[in-house]
Each structure stands twice: as C-alpha cells, then as structure tokens.
Design an enzyme around this catalytic site. Structure first.
Site, PDB file in Angstrom:
ATOM      1  N   CYS A  93      -0.378 102.962 105.465  1.00 22.31           N
ATOM      2  CA  CYS A  93       0.031 103.156 107.185  1.00 22.31           C
ATOM      3  C   CYS A  93      -0.782 104.330 107.603  1.00 22.31           C
ATOM      4  O   CYS A  93      -1.051 104.417 108.856  1.00 22.31           O
ATOM      5  CB  CYS A  93       1.878 103.883 106.868  1.00 22.31           C
ATOM      6  SG  CYS A  93       1.660 105.518 105.881  1.00 22.31           S
ATOM      7  N   HIS A 385       5.987 108.334 105.960  1.00 20.43           N
ATOM      8  CA  HIS A 385       5.406 107.251 106.507  1.00 20.43           C
ATOM      9  C   HIS A 385       4.821 107.775 107.660  1.00 20.43           C
ATOM     10  O   HIS A 385       5.287 108.577 108.410  1.00 20.43           O
ATOM     11  CB  HIS A 385       6.288 106.473 107.043  1.00 20.43           C
ATOM     12  CG  HIS A 385       5.871 104.919 107.564  1.00 20.43           C
ATOM     13  ND1 HIS A 385       5.164 104.083 107.013  1.00 20.43           N
ATOM     14  CD2 HIS A 385       6.258 104.509 108.835  1.00 20.43           C
ATOM     15  CE1 HIS A 385       4.643 103.273 107.895  1.00 20.43           C
ATOM     16  NE2 HIS A 385       5.654 103.394 108.815  1.00 20.43           N
ATOM     17  N   ASN A 407       4.561 101.479 115.348  1.00 19.36           N
ATOM     18  CA  ASN A 407       4.515 101.387 113.906  1.00 19.36           C
ATOM     19  C   ASN A 407       3.396 100.407 113.385  1.00 19.36           C
ATOM     20  O   ASN A 407       2.958  99.836 114.287  1.00 19.36           O
ATOM     21  CB  ASN A 407       5.961 100.948 113.372  1.00 19.36           C
ATOM     22  CG  ASN A 407       6.351 101.241 112.014  1.00 19.36           C
ATOM     23  OD1 ASN A 407       5.492 101.834 111.383  1.00 19.36           O
ATOM     24  ND2 ASN A 407       7.359 100.997 111.640  1.00 19.36           N
TER      25      ASN A 407
END
Length: 466
Positions: A93, A385, A407
């Site tokens: 991520c 994250h 995202n």
C-alpha cells in the site's frame, strides 16, 4: 534445634505459603466463577442476541440502524485523477500510495487519458535493498549475542513487503520509475507471501553464516561474500518479478488517446521528466501520536528501506494542525500520502470510515471508552494502511466535514475504489500525513532543525504499513 534457626525456618515457610496462597488466590475460584456467571442474566434480549450471533458476524449485527445520514460523494475541493490501482494480495500500500500521489499530478499536467506507474519495478529494488539492509545490519552486529535486542529484531524482520514514505523517496530517487506496461505485475508481485517466505528463509540462513565468520575476517572479504549472497537474492527476485529494464520506449497520449510524443527513456530520465521533485528534502512527514509530546521531531532507528537511505523522521503534531496543511494541499490540487488504522469502523460495502457505522456497545451491552491516546498505549490502535488523500468537503466556515481517500484495493472496492472518511473518524484513527514543504507553516518547518528524539526500531507504533 537452635530456637533462632527454628524460628527462621518457620518464618520462611510462612512466607512461601503466603506467596503460594497469593498466587493461588489470583485464579478463578468457585465463588468468583459464580459471581462472573451472574453477569449473564439470560434475558430475552440476551437470548435473541446470542441466537443472532450464532449465525452472523458481529459486524453485520452491529450495523447502526440509527445512522440515517447518508454520506454523499460531493466534495468541495478535490484533486483531479483517473483510474484506481489494486495492490491485490500484497502489503505494498505504501508504494501504491506514493506512486498515486505523483500519478495524479502527471495525469493532470499532461491531460492523460489514464496512467499508472509500475509498482513491480520499484518493488523489485525495494526488496533487493531491504535484503542488503538486513545483511549489512547482521554484519554490523555480528559480534553481539543473538539475545541482543537489535540482533533479535533483525532476524525477526529480515524483509517485508510493507513500508512507508521514506521507501518512496529513497527507492524512486535512486532507481527512477517506469510506466506499468514496461514492467507489469506478476503472480508473485500480486501475491507476495510465498516469495517473501522463501526470501526471508534464505536471508536468515545467510545472516547466521555471516555471524559465524571469524572475527578477524577482512571487510573486503565480507563485502565479497555479501555480494554473492545478494546475487542469489537478485536471481530469486528476477524469477518471481522479472528483470527491471535499463531503458525503454514510451509514447505519451492525449486525453483522446492520440499519440503526442514517443521517446527513449531510462528509469531515471523518466523520473526526472515526469516527477522531477526532490523527494528527500521536499516533503515533511507529519504524525499525530498523542502518546508523545507534540511539536517535537522524532526519528525511528533502522526504519528505512535502504542501508544508505534515511530513517523515518517525523514531526508530531495535534490533528488540527495537520488538517490545515492537508486542506491547503488539496486546494492546490496536490494529493498526499496518508496512513491510518483503516479497519476501525470500516464499512467496506459503502466505502465509509465513520464512527457511527457500527454500534458495538449496544450489541455487547458494554462500553468501549478508551480515547486515542489510550488505544495507542494499550496497542489497540496504530497505523496499518496507507492511501492517497485526494479531497475534502468544507462547510461554509471552512471546516472539514468529510474527506476522500483513493485506495489501492481495486475500482470495485468501497466507494468506486475510494473510502469516504468523516472528520470525526479522521480525528480518532488518522496517524500519518506527508505534505510538500510549501504547505507547511514556518514554525513547523523550524522543528525540522531540532535534534530528533530517537526511537528504537521495535517501537510498535512503527510497524510497516500494508
């Protein structure tokens, strides 16, 4: 027997007995068990909840029916971008987020129909550099015992696919970038666990071999041995990820897909032309950690992606200060690297991060009263994250109502590949933001000149973001 000796023995036995009794009395005895059981009344409501939980998840039953407010997709200020990326079953991520920040700028500046950097290209060098980071760390500590905390930490964490923004600045700054089609994803890059398991196994084996070298071994010999070890790691990475290109040809297209320019590039020349920023000195890493003093500079030892790279260094600030810089950046059409504790109150179906999404207290018949500081102190919360902060919705007074995060879980996940975050959720579960220096007030920039407070590599607040 001498009376004094007898008395001393008697006292000793008494102390041992009292200690044993104290230990035993800390257990659950019959009387305590009865008191514990009395807490469950087996009321009609208890039975109904128990029956429901027998066949449903806690989260499904905790969805708040009282939340009548529908979070819409309108935002007063938004950074332009196209497309949503997908990290698949990997912990990258941090890499997707960093590249998405630059991707948005590139798409906007050149009016591209869509564009994506190759995450696989930079991931290859990230893994190679982390392998060297581990091996050199073992070399540096090889005369310390295996029980030493740093040595233990190294062998517990030889390599990870997770990371943070210093990985972006160091890896991209050294190796450049390429378009996704130049070095596309592979099964192993999309599903990193099997490859990572073998890489870590081999690194630990090599680590022990380096520690077993005679103390008097010449450093040039050690360097040669390490180079051979890294050669094996390189081969394993090539087999799984492909070999990174040294040069390539790329055609830039306009918004309608028509060719504009075709050129030959190296990864560094592509970086210089389409990103061209000083990633090391042009950004400030901000943190909201209420367990530590605000307006201080902190640095985490060995929290970096390259041996000759930079440790994670951040300014700890109240959340309201961070919001002001985030708003300024968005208003200037500049996305940001953002990280948080994403699983808390996340509604994946709606794509919302909202404290009112779930009513766990009513379902469980108790309260969960810890504040952010207490959750961090007790290891109940932390940054997990990274995503790209791209929009904010401000009220008439300029106060944020909600925020939008791009995202990297694919376009069909959440709200069109994004997560909508309420401002209250931001307060409670946001931890890190990376902003360009031009959006940072001078008084906060001055903090960068402080001697940083050094934190150990194993500080639980700084686990890699995945």
């Amino acid at each position: 027997m001498n009376r004094k000796i007898f008395f001393s023995l008697l006292v000793g036995v008494s102390v041992i007995a009292e200690t044993a009794f104290a230990q035993i009395s800390g257990g659950i005895d019959d009387a305590m068990m009865q008191g514990i059981k009395n807490a469950y009344k087996n009321t009609s409501a208890d039975k109904a909840i128990r029956n429901a939980l027998n066949a449903n998840s806690i989260q499904k039953l905790a969805v708040s029916a009282d939340q009548k407010d529908v979070i819409d997709g309108y935002f007063s200020d938004r950074v332009y971008s196209r497309g949503v990326t997908d990290q698949k079953a990997s912990g990258r991520c941090w890499l997707f987020t960093g590249l998405n920040v630059f991707r948005a700028k590139m798409i906007d500046k050149y009016k591209l129909p869509e564009f994506e950097f190759s995450q696989n290209y930079n991931f290859f060098y990230d893994q190679l550099e982390k392998a060297n980071l581990f091996l050199q760390g073992v070399i540096d500590t090889r005369q310390k015992p295996m029980s030493d905390q740093m040595v233990e930490w190294l062998f517990k964490n030889p390599l990870s696919d997770g990371g943070q923004f210093t990985g972006i600045s160091d890896i991209i700054g050294k190796y450049g970038v390429v378009p996704k089609e130049v070095m596309n994803e592979t099964f192993a890059s999309n599903n990193t666990s099997q490859m990572a398991s073998l890489l870590k196994l081999k690194l630990r084996e090599y680590g022990l071999q380096l520690r077993e070298l005679p103390v008097q071994t010449d450093m040039e010999d050690i360097k040669r041995i390490k180079t051979e070890m890294l050669g094996t790691m390189y081969r394993m990475l090539v087999l799984n990820l492909g070999e990174p290109p040294l040069e390539f040809t790329w055609t830039r297209k306009d918004i309608n897909g028509k060719p504009v320019e075709t050129k030959q590039y190296t990864p560094k020349s592509f970086y210089n032309e389409y990103i061209g920023k000083d990633l090391t000195n042009g950004y400030v890493m901000l943190m909201n950690d209420p367990t530590r003093e605000y307006y201080k500079l902190y640095e985490i030892d060995y929290d970096r992606h390259m041996y000759d790279g930079y440790n994670w260094r951040y300014v700890n600030l109240p959340v309201e200060d961070i919001k002001k810089m985030a708003i300024a950046s968005i208003k200037d059409s500049t996305a940001m690297y953002f990280s948080c504790d994403v699983t808390k109150f996340l509604n994946r179906d709606k794509g919302t991060l909202d404290l009112n999404n779930y009513d766990y207290e009513s379902l469980m018949g108790t309260t969960f009263g810890m504040n952010k500081k207490q959750r961090v102190q007790s290891f109940a919360s932390g940054s997990s994250h990274a995503m790209t902060l791209v929009a904010v919705d401000l009220d008439d007074s300029g106060n944020p109502i909600k925020w939008l995060l791009e995202n990297s879980w694919g376009a069909t996940n959440g709200y069109k590949g994004h997560l909508i975050m309420t401002d209250r959720w931001f307060d409670e579960y946001m931890f890190r933001l990376v902003v360009e220096k031009k959006y940072v007030p001078k008084k906060i920039l001055n903090i960068l000149s402080q001697t940083p407070v050094r934190l150990p590599a194993w500080d639980p607040m700084f686990a890699p973001e995945k």
